[in-house]
Design a protein around this motif. Sequence first.
Motif, PDB file in Angstrom:
ATOM      1  N   GLU A  27      14.215  16.236  10.959  1.00 15.82           N
ATOM      2  CA  GLU A  27      13.267  17.113  11.664  1.00 15.82           C
ATOM      3  C   GLU A  27      12.858  16.477  12.990  1.00 15.82           C
ATOM      4  O   GLU A  27      12.837  17.150  14.026  1.00 15.82           O
ATOM      5  N   VAL A  28      12.565  15.196  12.971  1.00 18.14           N
ATOM      6  CA  VAL A  28      12.186  14.482  14.189  1.00 18.14           C
ATOM      7  C   VAL A  28      13.337  14.491  15.194  1.00 18.14           C
ATOM      8  O   VAL A  28      13.125  14.664  16.394  1.00 18.14           O
ATOM      9  N   LEU A  29      14.555  14.342  14.715  1.00 19.40           N
ATOM     10  CA  LEU A  29      15.739  14.384  15.561  1.00 19.40           C
ATOM     11  C   LEU A  29      15.839  15.722  16.303  1.00 19.40           C
ATOM     12  O   LEU A  29      16.029  15.767  17.521  1.00 19.40           O
ATOM     13  N   VAL A  30      15.687  16.814  15.581  1.00 23.14           N
ATOM     14  CA  VAL A  30      15.763  18.153  16.186  1.00 23.14           C
ATOM     15  C   VAL A  30      14.621  18.352  17.173  1.00 23.14           C
ATOM     16  O   VAL A  30      14.829  18.832  18.294  1.00 23.14           O
ATOM     17  N   ARG A  31      13.412  17.970  16.793  1.00 21.64           N
ATOM     18  CA  ARG A  31      12.261  18.121  17.695  1.00 21.64           C
ATOM     19  C   ARG A  31      12.459  17.337  18.977  1.00 21.64           C
ATOM     20  O   ARG A  31      12.206  17.847  20.075  1.00 21.64           O
ATOM     21  N   SER A  32      12.913  16.106  18.863  1.00 18.85           N
ATOM     22  CA  SER A  32      13.117  15.267  20.049  1.00 18.85           C
ATOM     23  C   SER A  32      14.122  15.895  20.997  1.00 18.85           C
ATOM     24  O   SER A  32      13.913  15.921  22.214  1.00 18.85           O
ATOM     25  N   TYR A  33      15.209  16.404  20.448  1.00 16.85           N
ATOM     26  CA  TYR A  33      16.241  17.020  21.280  1.00 16.85           C
ATOM     27  C   TYR A  33      15.698  18.245  21.996  1.00 16.85           C
ATOM     28  O   TYR A  33      15.852  18.384  23.215  1.00 16.85           O
ATOM     29  N   GLU A 121      24.702  19.282   9.022  1.00 19.39           N
ATOM     30  CA  GLU A 121      25.100  19.647  10.383  1.00 19.39           C
ATOM     31  C   GLU A 121      24.601  18.635  11.408  1.00 19.39           C
ATOM     32  O   GLU A 121      25.015  18.665  12.562  1.00 19.39           O
ATOM     33  N   LEU A 122      23.714  17.749  10.966  1.00 20.03           N
ATOM     34  CA  LEU A 122      23.156  16.743  11.867  1.00 20.03           C
ATOM     35  C   LEU A 122      23.769  15.363  11.639  1.00 20.03           C
ATOM     36  O   LEU A 122      23.245  14.364  12.134  1.00 20.03           O
ATOM     37  N   ALA A 123      24.880  15.317  10.918  1.00 13.07           N
ATOM     38  CA  ALA A 123      25.609  14.057  10.757  1.00 13.07           C
ATOM     39  C   ALA A 123      26.096  13.619  12.140  1.00 13.07           C
ATOM     40  O   ALA A 123      26.320  14.448  13.023  1.00 13.07           O
ATOM     41  N   LYS A 124      26.267  12.339  12.343  1.00 10.64           N
ATOM     42  CA  LYS A 124      26.592  11.809  13.674  1.00 10.64           C
ATOM     43  C   LYS A 124      27.777  12.481  14.336  1.00 10.64           C
ATOM     44  O   LYS A 124      27.769  12.718  15.537  1.00 10.64           O
ATOM     45  N   ASP A 125      28.807  12.818  13.560  1.00  8.44           N
ATOM     46  CA  ASP A 125      30.004  13.406  14.162  1.00  8.44           C
ATOM     47  C   ASP A 125      29.817  14.860  14.595  1.00  8.44           C
ATOM     48  O   ASP A 125      30.603  15.371  15.378  1.00  8.44           O
ATOM     49  N   ARG A 126      28.777  15.529  14.105  1.00  2.98           N
ATOM     50  CA  ARG A 126      28.548  16.937  14.443  1.00  2.98           C
ATOM     51  C   ARG A 126      27.229  17.177  15.173  1.00  2.98           C
ATOM     52  O   ARG A 126      26.933  18.295  15.580  1.00  2.98           O
ATOM     53  N   GLU A 128      25.643  16.422  18.161  1.00  2.00           N
ATOM     54  CA  GLU A 128      25.526  16.954  19.523  1.00  2.00           C
ATOM     55  C   GLU A 128      25.897  18.425  19.590  1.00  2.00           C
ATOM     56  O   GLU A 128      25.207  19.229  20.218  1.00  2.00           O
ATOM     57  N   GLU A 129      26.990  18.767  18.942  1.00  3.15           N
ATOM     58  CA  GLU A 129      27.451  20.159  18.927  1.00  3.15           C
ATOM     59  C   GLU A 129      26.404  21.074  18.267  1.00  3.15           C
ATOM     60  O   GLU A 129      26.094  22.152  18.777  1.00  3.15           O
ATOM     61  N   THR A 130      25.854  20.627  17.135  1.00  3.68           N
ATOM     62  CA  THR A 130      24.857  21.413  16.409  1.00  3.68           C
ATOM     63  C   THR A 130      23.598  21.609  17.243  1.00  3.68           C
ATOM     64  O   THR A 130      23.070  22.722  17.336  1.00  3.68           O
ATOM     65  N   GLU A 132      23.209  21.381  20.531  1.00  5.32           N
ATOM     66  CA  GLU A 132      23.477  22.222  21.703  1.00  5.32           C
ATOM     67  C   GLU A 132      23.554  23.694  21.293  1.00  5.32           C
ATOM     68  O   GLU A 132      23.006  24.569  21.970  1.00  5.32           O
ATOM     69  N   LYS A 133      24.216  23.961  20.183  1.00  3.70           N
ATOM     70  CA  LYS A 133      24.337  25.328  19.672  1.00  3.70           C
ATOM     71  C   LYS A 133      22.949  25.883  19.316  1.00  3.70           C
ATOM     72  O   LYS A 133      22.637  27.045  19.610  1.00  3.70           O
ATOM     73  N   LEU A 134      22.106  25.061  18.704  1.00  5.68           N
ATOM     74  CA  LEU A 134      20.740  25.459  18.363  1.00  5.68           C
ATOM     75  C   LEU A 134      19.963  25.824  19.623  1.00  5.68           C
ATOM     76  O   LEU A 134      19.309  26.870  19.691  1.00  5.68           O
ATOM     77  N   TYR A 135      20.048  24.969  20.634  1.00  6.83           N
ATOM     78  CA  TYR A 135      19.338  25.231  21.887  1.00  6.83           C
ATOM     79  C   TYR A 135      19.783  26.562  22.496  1.00  6.83           C
ATOM     80  O   TYR A 135      18.964  27.394  22.882  1.00  6.83           O
ATOM     81  N   ARG A 136      21.098  26.777  22.571  1.00  7.28           N
ATOM     82  CA  ARG A 136      21.613  28.033  23.136  1.00  7.28           C
ATOM     83  C   ARG A 136      21.166  29.249  22.331  1.00  7.28           C
ATOM     84  O   ARG A 136      20.860  30.288  22.897  1.00  7.28           O
ATOM     85  N   HIS A 137      21.120  29.099  21.025  1.00  7.94           N
ATOM     86  CA  HIS A 137      20.686  30.198  20.169  1.00  7.94           C
ATOM     87  C   HIS A 137      19.209  30.528  20.409  1.00  7.94           C
ATOM     88  O   HIS A 137      18.831  31.696  20.451  1.00  7.94           O
ATOM     89  N   ILE A 138      18.386  29.507  20.588  1.00  6.09           N
ATOM     90  CA  ILE A 138      16.965  29.724  20.825  1.00  6.09           C
ATOM     91  C   ILE A 138      16.723  30.446  22.140  1.00  6.09           C
ATOM     92  O   ILE A 138      15.952  31.406  22.199  1.00  6.09           O
ATOM     93  N   VAL A 139      17.373  29.995  23.205  1.00  4.72           N
ATOM     94  CA  VAL A 139      17.093  30.560  24.531  1.00  4.72           C
ATOM     95  C   VAL A 139      17.870  31.843  24.821  1.00  4.72           C
ATOM     96  O   VAL A 139      17.653  32.471  25.860  1.00  4.72           O
ATOM     97  N   ALA A 140      18.747  32.245  23.905  1.00  5.04           N
ATOM     98  CA  ALA A 140      19.483  33.506  24.089  1.00  5.04           C
ATOM     99  C   ALA A 140      18.490  34.663  24.038  1.00  5.04           C
ATOM    100  O   ALA A 140      17.524  34.626  23.279  1.00  5.04           O
ATOM    101  N   PRO A 141      18.734  35.696  24.846  1.00  6.63           N
ATOM    102  CA  PRO A 141      17.822  36.856  24.817  1.00  6.63           C
ATOM    103  C   PRO A 141      17.801  37.493  23.434  1.00  6.63           C
ATOM    104  O   PRO A 141      18.806  37.534  22.732  1.00  6.63           O
ATOM    105  N   LEU A 142      16.629  37.981  23.050  1.00  2.73           N
ATOM    106  CA  LEU A 142      16.508  38.695  21.782  1.00  2.73           C
ATOM    107  C   LEU A 142      17.250  40.010  21.862  1.00  2.73           C
ATOM    108  O   LEU A 142      17.243  40.672  22.894  1.00  2.73           O
ATOM    109  N   GLU A 143      17.871  40.396  20.777  1.00  3.22           N
ATOM    110  CA  GLU A 143      18.616  41.656  20.749  1.00  3.22           C
ATOM    111  C   GLU A 143      17.674  42.824  20.826  1.00  3.22           C
ATOM    112  O   GLU A 143      16.667  42.921  20.288  1.00  3.22           O
TER     113      GLU A 143
END
Length: 143
Positions: A27-33, A121-126, A128-130, A132-143
């Motif tokens: 949770e702290v990892l996601v919040r920090s990012y 999805e927050l394992a070291k190998d995945r 950054e991708e996860t 970045e995808k989360l950030y894009r999903h959040i800032v995407a316009p609402l349908e």
Amino acid sequence: MGKAEKYARGTRSYTMSRIRGKDTSIEVLVRSYLFSRGLRFRKNDKRYPGHPDLVLPKWRTMVFVDGCFWHMHEGCRKFRIPKSNVEFWTTKLLRNRDRDSQQRQDLQAAGWRVIRVWECELAKDRREETLEKLYRHIVAPLE
């Protein structure tokens, strides 16, 4: 001969009781990012069903950062029902999953976008991708 127990009798219960419900490492990892990307949020807001880990009112979005074991992430290698006290764990974990589903439906019915991020999805190998995808999903316009 059976496999040796990983924990001494009584230790497993104590260990499980020490697992926190908020401010976990993932949770702290996601919040920090998200904070570093300029997003502002409330954390563990008790006004909403399920006390979402992150509430982003500007984006009408709630984020739940869920552990694979506690929330029964189907098909994940981090989730399996413990071999001892099977009935207890099955009942408990199914109740968690059903409650999560109902809370998600309630929030969506109230007009919130609900995003779930799994621990695996927050394992070291995945990671950054996860994130970045989360950030894009959040800032995407609402349908």
